[in-house]
Design a protein around this motif. Structure first.
Motif, PDB file in Angstrom:
ATOM      1  N   UNK A  34     -17.483 -17.470  -4.889  1.00 51.78           N
ATOM      2  CA  UNK A  34     -17.730 -16.253  -5.655  1.00 51.78           C
ATOM      3  C   UNK A  34     -19.205 -16.113  -6.017  1.00 51.78           C
ATOM      4  N   UNK A  35     -19.840 -17.238  -6.398  1.00 49.26           N
ATOM      5  CA  UNK A  35     -21.269 -17.213  -6.729  1.00 49.26           C
ATOM      6  C   UNK A  35     -22.107 -16.830  -5.515  1.00 49.26           C
ATOM      7  N   UNK A  36     -21.703 -17.359  -4.346  1.00 48.67           N
ATOM      8  CA  UNK A  36     -22.437 -17.037  -3.119  1.00 48.67           C
ATOM      9  C   UNK A  36     -22.291 -15.564  -2.761  1.00 48.67           C
ATOM     10  N   UNK A  37     -21.086 -15.000  -2.938  1.00 49.23           N
ATOM     11  CA  UNK A  37     -20.860 -13.585  -2.638  1.00 49.23           C
ATOM     12  C   UNK A  37     -21.689 -12.707  -3.567  1.00 49.23           C
ATOM     13  N   UNK A  38     -21.756 -13.065  -4.860  1.00 52.87           N
ATOM     14  CA  UNK A  38     -22.553 -12.286  -5.808  1.00 52.87           C
ATOM     15  C   UNK A  38     -24.031 -12.344  -5.437  1.00 52.87           C
ATOM     16  N   UNK A  39     -24.502 -13.528  -5.040  1.00 53.67           N
ATOM     17  CA  UNK A  39     -25.906 -13.686  -4.661  1.00 53.67           C
ATOM     18  C   UNK A  39     -26.240 -12.868  -3.433  1.00 53.67           C
ATOM     19  N   UNK A  40     -25.336 -12.864  -2.442  1.00 52.29           N
ATOM     20  CA  UNK A  40     -25.573 -12.095  -1.219  1.00 52.29           C
ATOM     21  C   UNK A  40     -25.591 -10.600  -1.508  1.00 52.29           C
ATOM     22  N   UNK A  74     -26.451  -9.167  -4.308  1.00 46.60           N
ATOM     23  CA  UNK A  74     -27.695  -8.848  -5.004  1.00 46.60           C
ATOM     24  C   UNK A  74     -28.860  -8.759  -4.035  1.00 46.60           C
ATOM     25  N   UNK A  75     -28.917  -9.705  -3.096  1.00 50.30           N
ATOM     26  CA  UNK A  75     -29.997  -9.686  -2.115  1.00 50.30           C
ATOM     27  C   UNK A  75     -29.917  -8.439  -1.243  1.00 50.30           C
ATOM     28  N   UNK A  76     -28.696  -8.033  -0.912  1.00 50.93           N
ATOM     29  CA  UNK A  76     -28.534  -6.821  -0.104  1.00 50.93           C
ATOM     30  C   UNK A  76     -28.980  -5.586  -0.848  1.00 50.93           C
ATOM     31  N   UNK A  77     -28.685  -5.515  -2.135  1.00 47.17           N
ATOM     32  CA  UNK A  77     -29.082  -4.345  -2.924  1.00 47.17           C
ATOM     33  C   UNK A  77     -30.600  -4.295  -3.116  1.00 47.17           C
ATOM     34  N   UNK A  78     -31.273  -5.460  -3.226  1.00 45.15           N
ATOM     35  CA  UNK A  78     -32.729  -5.494  -3.400  1.00 45.15           C
ATOM     36  C   UNK A  78     -33.454  -5.022  -2.129  1.00 45.15           C
ATOM     37  N   UNK A  79     -32.867  -5.272  -0.963  1.00 42.46           N
ATOM     38  CA  UNK A  79     -33.493  -4.849   0.296  1.00 42.46           C
ATOM     39  C   UNK A  79     -33.552  -3.335   0.395  1.00 42.46           C
ATOM     40  N   UNK A  80     -32.484  -2.697  -0.113  1.00 41.58           N
ATOM     41  CA  UNK A  80     -32.448  -1.243  -0.027  1.00 41.58           C
ATOM     42  C   UNK A  80     -33.076  -0.599  -1.255  1.00 41.58           C
TER      43      UNK A  80
END
Length: 520
Positions: free
Chosen positions: A506-512, A514-520
């Motif tokens: 779950x922590x890994x999914x949340x981190x991914x 967040x990283x996806x939202x920062x790219x856009x």
């Protein structure tokens, strides 16, 4: 040409009987000397009840299961009958309610106090008066609450509805009068829609217990049947009796055609009555002879030869009667699949005998413990009388398990037709290797919840020990407790590991994300 093995493969081929040690037996018990062909003993996960000798009237003991050793000569009795007690049976849905019948023509229902007996119990909960001669047998319905059957020497089978406010019931809801002699045994099929009986008129009958109609009848000219029982879901009956040459005999019958037996097995020339006990979960049949010291056991199948002999437990002490522990009271940690309580009149002894499947592993053995009938009715008395049929509520014997068929549970009802007896707790309780199951908290009736109070725990102390969780008495019991604790620790560690893995994912999914939202 194919080769067939000489021996039949079976996981129960090496089952052996293990008698309890002397300190785990019940000693100095004045067992009845009655010649009536009955068990004289009834067992549940809390108590053992045994018919005893009494100078005036009839009586029986109710002994806590963990109170082994010598019995106090002044131990309290249940003694409200005016004649000898001939049969006793525990309510399968309430471990603190027992029915007894007597030569005084009455049936009595008793409430056993949870704080144990401190003096003789003479006041019964209900008294059933309808037979004109002595009552020899009582049987509880296997799936409907508060339905009791009785048979007497007046050749009648009576059906009683105990779901009433009256303390004395004079009229049964049904009287079956098709027998021409004394009824020797009664047996229900798994859902209680059929009743099989044997009679001194040498006939086996299959009855509709609600209508009292005879559905099938066998005129046993060559096989004189004494006891009969249904063989679970195999659509067959088994009877014990004697052949025309007076040899003790077992016979298997087709439930839908009683014209002649499917197979017959001659045992020996002894005269003692054979008591059959069938385990519907394992398809094993145990045959106990009155006055014998041995217990024969067979595996039952739907195909010929139907009865496959396994082996026998042998002892030099003859048995007067036998009690059988319900499956929910067995010790699954030692691979125990059946437990007898043997009455030895000559020694005043009650000896537990465990049937063990030898396994090296101490873990739970799923293959020898299939789902079994639990301690809750699937029908109310009124539903059954209106014609409804339901299979038993099934439970798993695995520690810390819950009901397997919660949809069969009855909705919440008043205390008179409560689906879960008040003596049950809301979780699985392990009692010295014996298990009693109950409802989840959200499904338990209000009456049971009201009785679960802190002061109830102190009421169950006897001699400074908890009645439900006594300390280990032997090294074997201590080892079993240790293994149970280790198994529980292992299970909790596995659960903790699974939770940690889920948290990391779950922590890994949340981190991914967040990283996806920062790219856009």
């Amino acid at each position: 040409m194919s080769w067939h093995p000489q021996y039949r493969s079976s996981k129960f081929r090496h089952v052996f009987g293990k008698p309890a040690s002397k300190e785990n037996c019940y000693d100095s018990v004045p067992i009845t000397h009655s010649v009536h062909d009955n068990h004289f003993c009834a067992v549940n996960p809390c108590f053992i009840a045994v018919v005893t000798e009494c100078s005036c009237g009839g009586a029986f003991f109710v002994i806590p299961l963990n109170q082994t050793g010598k019995l106090d000569p002044h131990y309290p009795r249940v003694c409200g009958h005016r004649g000898n007690v001939l049969d006793i049976k525990w309510n399968p849905f309430n471990d603190f309610e027992i029915a007894s019948c007597s030569e005084d023509t009455t049936i009595k229902i008793w409430d056993i106090p949870k704080q144990l007996l401190t003096r003789n119990l003479t006041a019964c909960k209900k008294e059933l008066m309808g037979h004109t001669r002595r009552v020899g047998l009582v049987e509880w319905h296997p799936t409907a609450a508060n339905i009791l059957f009785s048979s007497g020497y007046d050749f009648k089978v009576m059906v009683w509805n105990l779901d009433t406010k009256e303390s004395v019931i004079m009229n049964p809801v049904r009287t079956i009068t098709c027998h021409q002699g004394t009824i020797l045994s009664m047996s229900f099929n798994t859902n209680g829609s059929l009743l099989a009986t044997t009679c001194k008129d040498r006939k086996i009958r299959i009855l509709d217990p609600r209508a009292g109609a005879v559905l099938q009848e066998a005129n046993c000219t060559e096989h004189r049947a004494n006891k009969v029982l249904f063989l679970g879901h195999l659509n067959k009956l088994l009877s014990t009796g004697t052949s025309r040459w007076n040899n003790r005999q077992l016979a298997v019958w087709d439930q839908d055609n009683l014209s002649k037996p499917l197979s017959e097995v001659d045992l020996d020339g002894s005269s003692g009555v054979l008591f059959p006990f069938y385990d519907v979960d394992t398809n094993m049949l145990y045959v106990v002879g009155k006055g014998d010291g041995n217990i024969r056991y067979y595996e039952v199948s739907a195909d010929k030869p139907h009865l496959s002999y396994l082996t026998e437990y042998r002892s030099h002490s003859p048995q007067k009667g036998m009690g059988v522990m319900p499956k929910r009271g067995l010790d699954v940690t030692s691979c125990e699949i059946f437990r007898f309580y043997k009455l030895i009149t000559s020694k005043g002894l009650i000896e537990p005998i465990s049937m063990i499947v030898p396994r090296r592993s101490e873990s739970y053995q799923e293959d020898i413990y299939p789902p079994t009938a639990g301690a809750w009715p699937s029908l109310t008395a009124q539903e059954w009388l209106r014609g409804m049929n339901k299979e038993p509520v099934m439970v798993s014997l695995r520690p810390c398990s819950e009901l397997l068929s919660p949809e069969l549970l009855l909705p919440e009802r008043p205390p008179s037709v409560s689906t879960a007896p008040s003596n049950q707790t809301e979780k699985v309780v392990v009692e010295d290797g014996r298990r009693s199951f109950s409802l989840p908290e959200e499904k338990a009736p209000r009456q049971a919840a009201a009785e679960r109070r802190p002061e109830e725990k102190t009421a169950r102390l006897t001699n400074g020990f908890d009645m439900e969780c006594p300390p280990p008495k032997t090294e074997n019991e201590l080892l079993q407790m240790f293994y149970r604790q280790q198994e529980e620790i292992r299970r909790l560690r596995e659960l903790l590991t699974q939770r940690e893995v889920q948290a990391k994912q779950l922590e890994l999914e949340v981190k991914n994300s967040r990283m996806g939202s920062e790219r856009f």
